[in-house]
Write an enzyme that holds these catalytic residues in place. Structure first.
Site, PDB file in Angstrom:
ATOM      1  N   SER A 142       0.848  -1.184   0.000  1.00 10.86           N
ATOM      2  CA  SER A 142       0.000   0.000   0.000  1.00 10.86           C
ATOM      3  C   SER A 142       0.886   1.236   0.000  1.00 10.86           C
ATOM      4  O   SER A 142       1.723   1.412   0.893  1.00 10.86           O
ATOM      5  CB  SER A 142      -0.905  -0.002   1.237  1.00 10.86           C
ATOM      6  N   LYS A 168      -1.168  -1.008  -4.319  1.00  5.60           N
ATOM      7  CA  LYS A 168      -2.342  -0.216  -3.961  1.00  5.60           C
ATOM      8  C   LYS A 168      -1.949   1.242  -3.853  1.00  5.60           C
ATOM      9  O   LYS A 168      -1.011   1.596  -3.132  1.00  5.60           O
ATOM     10  CB  LYS A 168      -2.949  -0.710  -2.647  1.00  5.60           C
ATOM     11  N   LYS A 170      -3.161   4.862  -2.657  1.00  2.00           N
ATOM     12  CA  LYS A 170      -4.119   5.668  -1.921  1.00  2.00           C
ATOM     13  C   LYS A 170      -4.464   6.896  -2.759  1.00  2.00           C
ATOM     14  O   LYS A 170      -3.570   7.554  -3.322  1.00  2.00           O
ATOM     15  CB  LYS A 170      -3.543   6.100  -0.577  1.00  2.00           C
ATOM     16  N   ASP A 196      -7.334   2.996  -3.611  1.00  2.00           N
ATOM     17  CA  ASP A 196      -8.063   2.955  -2.341  1.00  2.00           C
ATOM     18  C   ASP A 196      -8.411   4.375  -1.930  1.00  2.00           C
ATOM     19  O   ASP A 196      -7.527   5.207  -1.726  1.00  2.00           O
ATOM     20  CB  ASP A 196      -7.209   2.277  -1.263  1.00  2.00           C
ATOM     21  N   GLU A 221     -11.218   0.627  -4.119  1.00  2.00           N
ATOM     22  CA  GLU A 221     -11.624   0.252  -2.767  1.00  2.00           C
ATOM     23  C   GLU A 221     -12.320   1.401  -2.055  1.00  2.00           C
ATOM     24  O   GLU A 221     -11.805   2.515  -2.010  1.00  2.00           O
ATOM     25  CB  GLU A 221     -10.390  -0.198  -1.967  1.00  2.00           C
ATOM     26  N   ASP A 246     -14.437  -2.182   2.165  1.00  2.00           N
ATOM     27  CA  ASP A 246     -13.561  -2.346   3.328  1.00  2.00           C
ATOM     28  C   ASP A 246     -14.318  -1.873   4.550  1.00  2.00           C
ATOM     29  O   ASP A 246     -14.939  -2.662   5.265  1.00  2.00           O
ATOM     30  CB  ASP A 246     -12.279  -1.545   3.083  1.00  2.00           C
ATOM     31  N   LYS A 270     -10.526  -7.417   7.025  1.00  2.00           N
ATOM     32  CA  LYS A 270      -9.603  -7.091   8.102  1.00  2.00           C
ATOM     33  C   LYS A 270     -10.212  -7.654   9.386  1.00  2.00           C
ATOM     34  O   LYS A 270     -11.274  -7.181   9.817  1.00  2.00           O
ATOM     35  CB  LYS A 270      -9.400  -5.582   8.215  1.00  2.00           C
ATOM     36  N   GLY A 298      -4.208  -4.313   5.509  1.00  2.00           N
ATOM     37  CA  GLY A 298      -3.413  -4.017   6.690  1.00  2.00           C
ATOM     38  C   GLY A 298      -3.869  -2.765   7.397  1.00  2.00           C
ATOM     39  O   GLY A 298      -4.538  -1.907   6.815  1.00  2.00           O
TER      40      GLY A 298
END
Length: 385
Positions: A142, A168, A170, A196, A221, A246, A270, A298
């Site tokens: 990430s 991933k 952000k 994400d 996401e 998520d 998660k 995570g």
């Protein structure tokens, strides 16, 4: 009958190697709540509460979790038979709304105690009768929000060179399409890339988010609010790219709602977010029944929390790369030995034949990092240490 005999709460301060930025803020140091659990058989293990410092990812924080653990959740666990940890979530949830991350810390710790008592790995306890538990997990990374597309490209190229099999990115409004476009151009059409958003968009951004379809992302996401499955469903109908939920998936019922509404096509499980392993396993199995792939995200965990994620991600329906970056990705020195590592093929290996968590806690490191400690027992509600 097996019961908990003692739970010691510790707050440690674990500095990140570099700041990690998402749409809701920047983290430079992780305040982490660790739990040392001992049962009446004399077995011990460690667990981690993944709640952050601020209520930006969820309503929980390390401080609300500490209170919930001390006042409600640990005392209830003391009064319960923990011999079958699959039953514990329901016990901890009666009369206690929310506080999933605090519940998960105790519930998952009791799964680890069961593994220690049985002399098997946590992954094998979780696998149960399911076929296909893996010895190695394909791993992603990430990448936090960067100031410029060029800086993000530099980090993405480095991540690919290091062997990560999924990248991933952000994103946030104003820091999205040009950043994704630059990474796609740099890494080529076959690189496994996702975005994400951490709930940073609204339904009014639907047309803007459609622009991401052209970049061949594995998924987008959690673009919208955590409590808005209906509008996620409407957005998914507009997008070719699968949505992954998520924050919205807080238990198996919410996962069922997602599937029924068509609000997403992938789930990030998660275990801390959903209240522990019982709910995580139920979501995993439900998703498998409906052909919904899952992966494990995570929460900037220490090596203790990472052990639980690795065990969970070894299950068969975790078919997409999970965010299980090695210890050195975030920390100069972790709190476990051996530290978690990733091989050149982007695989994190599951300690299938090591009882319990598969790693040992570095007590010297934890003692050095501890800033707060409280010991709870059935005999004394709280004994300050």
């Amino acid at each position: 009958m097996t019961r908990l005999d003692r739970v010691a709460l510790r707050e440690i301060r674990l500095p990140l190697k570099e700041p990690f930025r998402i749409s809701s803020g920047v983290v430079t140091e992780r305040r982490i709540c660790l739990l040392e659990l001992r049962d009446t058989d004399g077995q011990t293990t460690w667990a981690e509460c993944v709640a952050g410092e601020q209520p930006n990812y969820s309503a929980e924080t390390i401080d609300t979790a500490w209170l919930a653990l001390r006042e409600w959740i640990v005392p209830r666990a003391f009064d319960s038979d923990i011999g079958d940890p699959a039953r514990l979530y329901a016990v901890l949830s009666r009369g206690v709304c929310g506080h999933n991350m605090a519940k998960a810390a105790v519930e998952m710790g009791c799964w680890a105690l069961a593994a220690v008592r049985e002399g098997v790995s946590l992954a094998r306890v979780l696998g149960g009768t399911r076929e296909g538990t893996r010895a190695a997990i394909v791993t992603g990374i990430s990448l936090g929000i960067q100031a410029t597309p060029a800086e993000l490209v530099e980090r993405a190229l480095r991540a690919r060179a290091d062997g990560f099999r999924k990248i991933k990115l952000k994103i946030a409004p104003g820091m999205d399409v040009p950043f994704v476009a630059a990474v796609r151009e740099a890494l080529g059409p076959d690189a496994a890339i996702m975005a994400d958003a951490n709930s940073s968009y609204t339904p009014a951004d639907a047309a803007h988010l459609q622009a991401l379809d052209r970049y061949g992302l594995i998924m987008i996401e959690q673009p919208l609010a955590r409590d808005d499955l209906l509008r996620h469903a409407a957005l998914q109908r507009l997008l070719a790219t699968p949505l992954c939920l998520d924050e919205s998936i807080t238990d198996v019922d919410r996962a069922a709602d997602m599937i029924e509404l068509g609000a997403g096509r992938i789930i990030n499980i998660k275990p801390g977010r959903v209240g522990g392993f019982a709910q995580a396993l139920a979501i995993h199995d439900l998703a498998a029944q409906h052909g919904i792939p899952v992966w494990c995200g995570g929460m900037l965990e220490s090596g203790v929390g990472r052990a639980y994620n690795v065990a969970l991600a070894s299950l068969p329906n975790f078919s997409l790369p999970s965010d299980l970056s090695p210890s050195s990705r975030y920390w100069e020195r972790d709190v476990v030995t051996p530290e978690w590592t990733m091989d050149a093929d982007g695989l994190v290996h599951v300690p299938l034949d090591v009882p319990g968590l598969g790693v040992a806690v570095d007590m010297d490191r934890i003692d050095y990092l501890t800033v707060r400690r409280q010991v709870l027992s059935p005999r004394a509600r709280a004994v300050a240490a």
